[in-house]
Every structure is written in structure tokens, then in C-alpha cells.
Design a protein around this motif. Structure first.
Motif, PDB file in Angstrom:
ATOM      1  N   ALA A  96       0.528   4.144  -2.692  1.00  0.00           N
ATOM      2  CA  ALA A  96       0.285   5.523  -2.280  1.00  0.00           C
ATOM      3  C   ALA A  96       1.306   6.475  -2.888  1.00  0.00           C
ATOM      4  N   ALA A  97       2.542   6.025  -3.015  1.00  0.00           N
ATOM      5  CA  ALA A  97       3.585   6.878  -3.598  1.00  0.00           C
ATOM      6  C   ALA A  97       3.312   7.195  -5.051  1.00  0.00           C
ATOM      7  N   ALA A  98       2.487   6.374  -5.709  1.00  0.00           N
ATOM      8  CA  ALA A  98       2.136   6.605  -7.109  1.00  0.00           C
ATOM      9  C   ALA A  98       0.689   7.062  -7.246  1.00  0.00           C
ATOM     10  N   SER A  99       0.122   7.636  -6.176  1.00  0.00           N
ATOM     11  CA  SER A  99      -1.303   7.953  -6.159  1.00  0.00           C
ATOM     12  C   SER A  99      -1.581   9.401  -5.799  1.00  0.00           C
ATOM     13  N   VAL A 100      -2.796   9.810  -6.115  1.00  0.00           N
ATOM     14  CA  VAL A 100      -3.378  11.002  -5.506  1.00  0.00           C
ATOM     15  C   VAL A 100      -4.037  10.517  -4.217  1.00  0.00           C
ATOM     16  N   VAL A 101      -3.522  10.964  -3.091  1.00  0.00           N
ATOM     17  CA  VAL A 101      -3.999  10.512  -1.786  1.00  0.00           C
ATOM     18  C   VAL A 101      -4.858  11.608  -1.157  1.00  0.00           C
ATOM     19  N   PHE A 102      -6.054  11.223  -0.729  1.00  0.00           N
ATOM     20  CA  PHE A 102      -6.978  12.175  -0.104  1.00  0.00           C
ATOM     21  C   PHE A 102      -6.837  12.066   1.405  1.00  0.00           C
ATOM     22  N   ASP A 103      -6.417  13.151   2.044  1.00  0.00           N
ATOM     23  CA  ASP A 103      -6.135  13.150   3.468  1.00  0.00           C
ATOM     24  C   ASP A 103      -7.375  13.340   4.331  1.00  0.00           C
ATOM     25  N   ASN A 104      -8.471  13.803   3.739  1.00  0.00           N
ATOM     26  CA  ASN A 104      -9.689  14.055   4.502  1.00  0.00           C
ATOM     27  C   ASN A 104     -10.889  13.453   3.777  1.00  0.00           C
ATOM     28  N   ALA A 105     -10.847  12.134   3.600  1.00  0.00           N
ATOM     29  CA  ALA A 105     -11.946  11.412   2.967  1.00  0.00           C
ATOM     30  C   ALA A 105     -12.796  10.755   4.055  1.00  0.00           C
ATOM     31  N   TYR A 106     -14.114  10.735   3.822  1.00  0.00           N
ATOM     32  CA  TYR A 106     -15.055  10.228   4.820  1.00  0.00           C
ATOM     33  C   TYR A 106     -16.039   9.247   4.181  1.00  0.00           C
ATOM     34  N   CYS A 107     -16.587   8.378   5.026  1.00  0.00           N
ATOM     35  CA  CYS A 107     -17.743   7.596   4.616  1.00  0.00           C
ATOM     36  C   CYS A 107     -18.986   8.469   4.785  1.00  0.00           C
ATOM     37  N   LEU A 113       0.826  -1.204   0.000  1.00  0.00           N
ATOM     38  CA  LEU A 113       0.000   0.000   0.000  1.00  0.00           C
ATOM     39  C   LEU A 113       0.860   1.255   0.000  1.00  0.00           C
ATOM     40  N   ASP A 114       2.007   1.202   0.659  1.00  0.00           N
ATOM     41  CA  ASP A 114       2.906   2.363   0.650  1.00  0.00           C
ATOM     42  C   ASP A 114       3.388   2.668  -0.763  1.00  0.00           C
ATOM     43  N   ARG A 115       3.758   1.615  -1.506  1.00  0.00           N
ATOM     44  CA  ARG A 115       4.211   1.834  -2.885  1.00  0.00           C
ATOM     45  C   ARG A 115       3.066   2.352  -3.757  1.00  0.00           C
ATOM     46  N   HIS A 136      -2.580  -4.859  18.225  1.00  0.00           N
ATOM     47  CA  HIS A 136      -1.629  -5.779  17.580  1.00  0.00           C
ATOM     48  C   HIS A 136      -2.358  -6.595  16.510  1.00  0.00           C
ATOM     49  N   GLY A 137      -3.521  -7.153  16.869  1.00  0.00           N
ATOM     50  CA  GLY A 137      -4.294  -7.934  15.910  1.00  0.00           C
ATOM     51  C   GLY A 137      -4.753  -7.111  14.723  1.00  0.00           C
ATOM     52  N   TYR A 138      -5.170  -5.882  14.989  1.00  0.00           N
ATOM     53  CA  TYR A 138      -5.638  -4.998  13.911  1.00  0.00           C
ATOM     54  C   TYR A 138      -4.514  -4.719  12.919  1.00  0.00           C
ATOM     55  N   TYR A 139      -3.342  -4.392  13.438  1.00  0.00           N
ATOM     56  CA  TYR A 139      -2.202  -4.135  12.550  1.00  0.00           C
ATOM     57  C   TYR A 139      -1.821  -5.392  11.762  1.00  0.00           C
ATOM     58  N   ALA A 140      -1.855  -6.547  12.433  1.00  0.00           N
ATOM     59  CA  ALA A 140      -1.510  -7.795  11.742  1.00  0.00           C
ATOM     60  C   ALA A 140      -2.512  -8.089  10.630  1.00  0.00           C
ATOM     61  N   MET A 141      -3.795  -7.838  10.880  1.00  0.00           N
ATOM     62  CA  MET A 141      -4.816  -8.050   9.849  1.00  0.00           C
ATOM     63  C   MET A 141      -4.604  -7.100   8.672  1.00  0.00           C
ATOM     64  N   ILE A 142      -4.158  -5.889   8.950  1.00  0.00           N
ATOM     65  CA  ILE A 142      -3.880  -4.937   7.874  1.00  0.00           C
ATOM     66  C   ILE A 142      -2.688  -5.416   7.053  1.00  0.00           C
ATOM     67  N   SER A 143      -1.679  -5.977   7.706  1.00  0.00           N
ATOM     68  CA  SER A 143      -0.538  -6.508   6.958  1.00  0.00           C
ATOM     69  C   SER A 143      -0.945  -7.677   6.072  1.00  0.00           C
ATOM     70  N   PHE A 144      -1.843  -8.525   6.570  1.00  0.00           N
ATOM     71  CA  PHE A 144      -2.395  -9.595   5.734  1.00  0.00           C
ATOM     72  C   PHE A 144      -3.109  -9.000   4.517  1.00  0.00           C
ATOM     73  N   LEU A 145      -3.951  -8.009   4.750  1.00  0.00           N
ATOM     74  CA  LEU A 145      -4.650  -7.338   3.656  1.00  0.00           C
ATOM     75  C   LEU A 145      -3.653  -6.736   2.674  1.00  0.00           C
ATOM     76  N   ASP A 146      -2.593  -6.150   3.185  1.00  0.00           N
ATOM     77  CA  ASP A 146      -1.573  -5.538   2.330  1.00  0.00           C
ATOM     78  C   ASP A 146      -0.970  -6.567   1.381  1.00  0.00           C
ATOM     79  N   ASP A 147      -0.718  -7.760   1.869  1.00  0.00           N
ATOM     80  CA  ASP A 147      -0.179  -8.809   0.994  1.00  0.00           C
ATOM     81  C   ASP A 147      -1.178  -9.188  -0.101  1.00  0.00           C
ATOM     82  N   LYS A 148      -2.474  -9.212   0.237  1.00  0.00           N
ATOM     83  CA  LYS A 148      -3.489  -9.515  -0.776  1.00  0.00           C
ATOM     84  C   LYS A 148      -3.525  -8.415  -1.841  1.00  0.00           C
ATOM     85  N   VAL A 149      -3.394  -7.166  -1.401  1.00  0.00           N
ATOM     86  CA  VAL A 149      -3.327  -6.062  -2.364  1.00  0.00           C
ATOM     87  C   VAL A 149      -2.119  -6.246  -3.277  1.00  0.00           C
ATOM     88  N   GLY A 150      -1.007  -6.651  -2.694  1.00  0.00           N
ATOM     89  CA  GLY A 150       0.193  -6.884  -3.500  1.00  0.00           C
ATOM     90  C   GLY A 150      -0.015  -7.959  -4.551  1.00  0.00           C
TER      91      GLY A 150
END
Length: 540
Positions: free
Chosen positions: A37-48, A33-35, A256-270
Motif C-alpha cells: 500500500a505504501a507503494a500504491s495508489v490506494v482507493f479509499d472509496n472502492a465498491y463491488c 499489504l502495508d508495504r 479474532h478469526g477474521y483478523y487471523a485469516m487476513i494475516s494468513f492471506l497477508d503472508d501468501k501475498v508476501g
């Protein structure tokens, strides 16, 4: 890139942008996701536009605020007669595919998509109708803090099972679409994951990516109950905070679990982005990443969503097409309802039907937006119309028949100073309230919601076999996923956790709805075992 690029939307569930490194988090590890984002237009104040799943996704797909489509809670159907983003893009020649969760309610499980490749994970019936007559502590899905206090590692989780399928189907679809050849026309695919939604349980591989000593604590600790606004008091009970004690150890394990789940998601995005590149379609595909709402993650002592505080209402949003849009950061306030006109514009069309969003294309090319967000909430907890407007640095939260909340997010990003009580900010308060109330009558909305709830509860309790609208992509999935399992959402997910664990029993006795209502209203004080002996982080 052609005039009609392919469009790939990758969607997370309950992902707060504050947990991501490209939004400033120093703990969570998301190299893919970091890579991006580096190639993206990132919105800093986006809401649902509604901080809970079904209404948020219905609003995003329709380009309408939830009062316009009458999708009030997690058991409301989006009308089949409502055009969606998928319909609009099909009119522009796009082939449309949905891989993963969208949580459509009712018999229409496509809403314009030509293909659905993965079984949906949640029930599509009227199982989770909110009931304001039942009071603030009524939760139809039986969700509580077990998803927090039971946090930890596992060999395998239900959500990993589901998200592995989503990634596999999305990758296969990318290759299948590439085989059609360039003359087959553009495509639009949503790959929608269930991570990092509670319960905060992750596979050992991802759990072990983090040193427990590195896990940060919330910036704002638990606030005294007497200092909470009405909606936060109501959610205190709706989220089961009166049933479980959350210690600092619980808090660290949950994060800890939340961050780990995000890392799992990050791999799926990859995996998905790698397939896009390998198939030769990366240069002609606009990639969008977002979430349906955030997660409080212990900030202010709060969890989950259903609130308009920043960790709940804000979402990550980035659009990547470097050959079309130069990477940059956008500070303007935008929301998911803006995605329909944006993607229709990217596809070469214009929206002629009613739409509450505004295209973000000017922001993608360096211009400005209207810098305005309106978000609604009509689910469990407050049991009154609840609405937010954000424009520029100011946010107004309106809770019907209760005091207003006004925050200057530039000066007070943690939302601790309510400016609504400061006469020097009255002009700003009245300006935002005028926007918030324009075309929106809270008394009328209240009646519409209560009527809708009564009708759907009547249908839900009708004797006989209920209608089965669950979308099933393969044999056996009707029992594999959450659906109508006993013990509520988190209980069902925990039952599919390997190895199985015994849920932690409630630490405190249940309270009656009458007691809950009296405590929220301030007629009686919070029981001493909740106010004095909780040992919650931030109460020292």
C-alpha cells in the motif's frame, strides 16, 4: 517499465477494507499489504458492483453491471459470448492465467483465460439458485451463523489448504513466465484466494498472533429489529440470526478469526510478491490488490455480505507500479466494474465494446474520475430489486416498494441518519434516484429475475445425473473442496477442519416462512426470545 507491463491481480474473498491497517484498522496485522500500500495508489472509496461472489466477479470480469449480463445470484452463468478482461488482454498480446477461485457457473470455466492452475473451490452448477417465491429465509447454500459461533483456532482448515495451493501455483506461474524470456510478451495473472471468507477459523500460528484482549468490538452495536430497514430485516432471517445467539465472546472470537485469516492471506501475498522480485519481473509488473465484496463482521449486528452498508459493499483496491504511478490516496468513488477499462488501458488498448466501467488511469496519474458507483443485489433475503448509487459524499439505497435510505457518508460514516426523510435533502435524493433508475426498471428486473430463477430451478430439479461443470485441476480435487457437501458451505468447511469440531446446534426454534414474512412486514412482532433474551452485543 515497458509500454505493456505484466499485470498481476491478487484477489481476496469477503475482505472488508475497514479490517485493514492501511485503511485505518489498529488491530489487524498485515505487514506485506502495508508495504504494498505504501507503494500504491490506494482507493479509499472502492465498491463491488454486487455484494455476493458470483455476480461481483462476473461484473468485474465483463466490465458490465449485473443487469446487463443477467447474472443475478450465485447460480447464474456468465454467457460464453460475453467478452471478458482476459479476452481483451489477449487481443493486446497478453498471456492470461487464472490461479484460484473465480466461481464461474456453467460449462465455460475459462472465459478467456488460457490457463487455470487450481481447482475452483465452489460448485459450478445451479446448486445455489435464489428463490424469491420461497421467501426471505430461504438459503440454497444453507449458510448460517455457525461460521460465526463456531469460530476458533485449528491445526488446519480447508481454506488454508486451498489458499496454499493458490499461492504455490501463482508463484510457480511467475517463475514459469519469467523463463520464457522478455521477447515472449506480457502476461496477466489473477491469484484469487478464498480467505478470509467464513467460517472464521484460522490455523493456530495465525490465531496466536493476536491477543484476545486486543480484539475490538464493532463500532455500531446490534440495532433493534424494529429499527431495521426492509433489506436488513430480511437478511436477519436469511443469515440465520433467528437461530443462534451471538454473545460478546462469540463476537470477539469471530473477529479474532477474521483478523487471523487476513494475516494468513497477508503472508501468501508476501510469498507472491517475493517471487515477482526474485524472478526479475517486479519492475515491469503492475500489481493490483482487491476483493470481491466486504464482510459486515458484526457491525449493526449483521454478518456476511448481501447488504449495501459500507462494511459489506466497500472493497480494498490498490494499484502498485511506483515507476509508473506515484503513491497516493484517491477519494473518488470507484468500483470493480472500472477495472476492465483500466487494465486494458494499462495494456495499451481501448475498449470499443459495451462497457459500464470507466478507466481509472486518470486517477492513477493524479487526475479525477467520474466519482460514481452503481451496485445491484438480487440474491437471497430482500426478494425484491435492491440497488445502490454512491456519488461524492452521498449514498442512496433503493429497495423496491420500500422506503429509500440516503446517507451523507462524510458527516455520518456509520450510516445511522437516514436523510431520505428530511425534506431539506430532497434535491439530492431525487438527483441520485434519477441516476439509479436511468435505464433500470425495477418491475421489469423483478420479472426477469423470477423467470430466471424458475428456469434454473427447473433445470436443477430435472431427474437424473446433473451436469458436472466443476473445474478440476488435479485428480481428487473434485471431493477435496466444498462442492456439494452436506450441511451447506460452512458445514462442509467445518467437516474439513482439523481437529474436527461438533457444530453448535441452533439455540432457537425454526420459524415458518409465513411467520418470517409477517415479522418482516411488521404484522406481528419478533418473538420475545429473539427481541428480549438474545444477549447480543449492543442490545444492553
Amino acid at each position: 517499465m515497458t509500454d505493456k507491463p505484466n499485470i498481476l491481480m491478487i484477489m481476496a474473498d469477503q475482505l472488508a477494507p475497514q479490517a485493514l491497517s492501511f485503511y485505518g484498522n489498529t488491530v489487524c496485522k498485515t505487514p506485506h499489504l502495508d508495504r504494498l500500500a505504501a507503494a500504491s495508489v490506494v482507493f479509499d472509496n472502492a465498491y463491488c458492483n454486487h455484494p455476493v461472489c458470483v455476480p461481483s466477479r462476473a461484473s468485474m470480469m465483463s466490465g458490465r453491471l449485473t443487469p446487463a449480463i443477467e447474472v443475478w445470484d450465485n447460480a447464474c452463468a456468465l454467457a460464453s459470448g460475453q467478452p471478458t478482461l482476459a479476452h481483451h488482454l489477449r487481443h493486446l498480446g497478453y498471456h492470461t492465467v487464472l490461479s484460484g477461485k473465480m466461481h464461474f457457473i456453467g460449462p465455460d470455466q475459462l472465459h478467456g483465460f488460457e490457463e487455470r492452475t487450481v481447482t475452483d473451490v465452489y460448485p459450478s452448477g445451479f446448486d445455489w439458485v435464489a428463490d424469491w417465491e420461497a421467501g426471505p429465509a430461504f438459503v440454497p447454500s444453507a449458510t448460517g451463523l455457525n461460521g460465526v459461533v463456531d469460530a476458533g483456532p485449528a491445526a488446519r482448515t480447508l481454506q488454508e489448504d486451498f489458499d496454499e495451493e493458490v499461492a504455490h501455483a501463482a508463484v510457480q506461474t511467475i517463475y514459469d513466465l519469467a523463463r520464457r524470456g522478455k521477447d515472449a510478451g506480457p502476461w496477466f495473472q489473477i491469484a484469487s484466494f478464498t480467505s478470509p471468507h467464513t467460517p472464521f477459523v484460522a490455523g493456530r500460528k495465525y490465531w496466536d498472533r493476536y491477543d484476545p484482549d486486543e480484539i475490538d468490538l464493532p463500532k455500531v452495536g446490534t440495532l433493534p429489529f424494529d429499527d431495521l430497514d426492509h433489506a436488513s430485516r430480511a437478511l436477519f432471517f436469511a443469515h440465520g440470526r433467528h437461530r443462534h445467539r451471538v454473545t460478546e465472546d462469540d463476537l470477539r472470537r469471530a473477529r479474532h478469526g477474521y483478523y487471523a485469516m487476513i494475516s494468513f492471506l497477508d503472508d501468501k501475498v508476501g510469498e507472491i510478491l517475493a517471487a515477482l522480485k526474485a524472478s526479475g519481473q517486479a519492475d515491469n509488473t503492475v500489481v493490483l490488490f482487491c476483493a470481491d465484496h466486504g464482510e459486515m463482521l458484526g457491525e449493526r449486528g449483521m454478518w456476511f455480505k448481501q447488504s449495501f452498508y459500507e462494511w459489506s459493499a466497500r472493497v480494498p483496491l490498490m494499484v502498485s507500479a511506483p515507476q509508473r504511478y506515484a503513491p497516493r490516496r484517491v477519494q473518488d468513488c470507484v468500483s470493480l466494474v472500472d477495472l476492465l477499462p483500466t487494465l486494458v488501458g494499462i495494456g495499451g488498448g481501448e475498449v470499443s465494446l459495451p462497457c459500464d466501467g470507466e478507466s481509472l488511469e486518470p486517477a492513477l496519474t493524479g487526475g479525477a474520475t467520474r466519482d460514481l458507483v452503481i451496485s445491484d443485489y438480487y440474491g437471497i433475503g430482500p426478494c425484491v430489486p435492491y440497488r445502490m448509487v454512491r456519488q461524492g459524499q452521498f449514498k442512496l439505497i433503493y429497495t423496491h416498494n420500500h422506503p429509500d435510505l440516503l446517507f451523507n457518508l462524510k458527516a455520518d460514516p456509520d450510516e445511522l441518519q437516514n436523510l431520505a426523510v428530511d425534506p431539506t435533502h430532497d434535491e439530492t435524493l431525487q438527483r441520485l434516484k434519477s441516476i439509479l433508475l436511468d435505464g433500470w426498471d425495477p418491475d421489469e428486473i423483478d420479472q426477469q429475475i423470477r423467470t430466471s430463477q424458475a428456469e434454473r430451478l427447473f433445470l436443477k430439479t430435472t431427474p437424473g445425473t446433473p451436469e458436472d461443470w466443476d473445474f478440476v485441476a488435479r485428480i481428487g480435487d473434485e471431493t477435496r473442496y466444498v462442492r456439494r457437501g452436506s450441511g451447506g458451505v460452512d458445514g462442509t468447511k467445518a467437516n474439513r477442519r482439523l481437529p474436527k469440531v461438533e457444530p453448535i446446534a441452533a439455540h432457537f426454534p425454526e420459524l415458518s416462512q409465513e411467520d418470517v414474512a409477517a415479522i418482516i412486514a411488521g404484522r406481528v412482532t419478533l418473538p420475545s426470545y429473539l427481541s428480549e433474551d438474545r444477549q447480543d452485543v449492543g442490545n444492553s
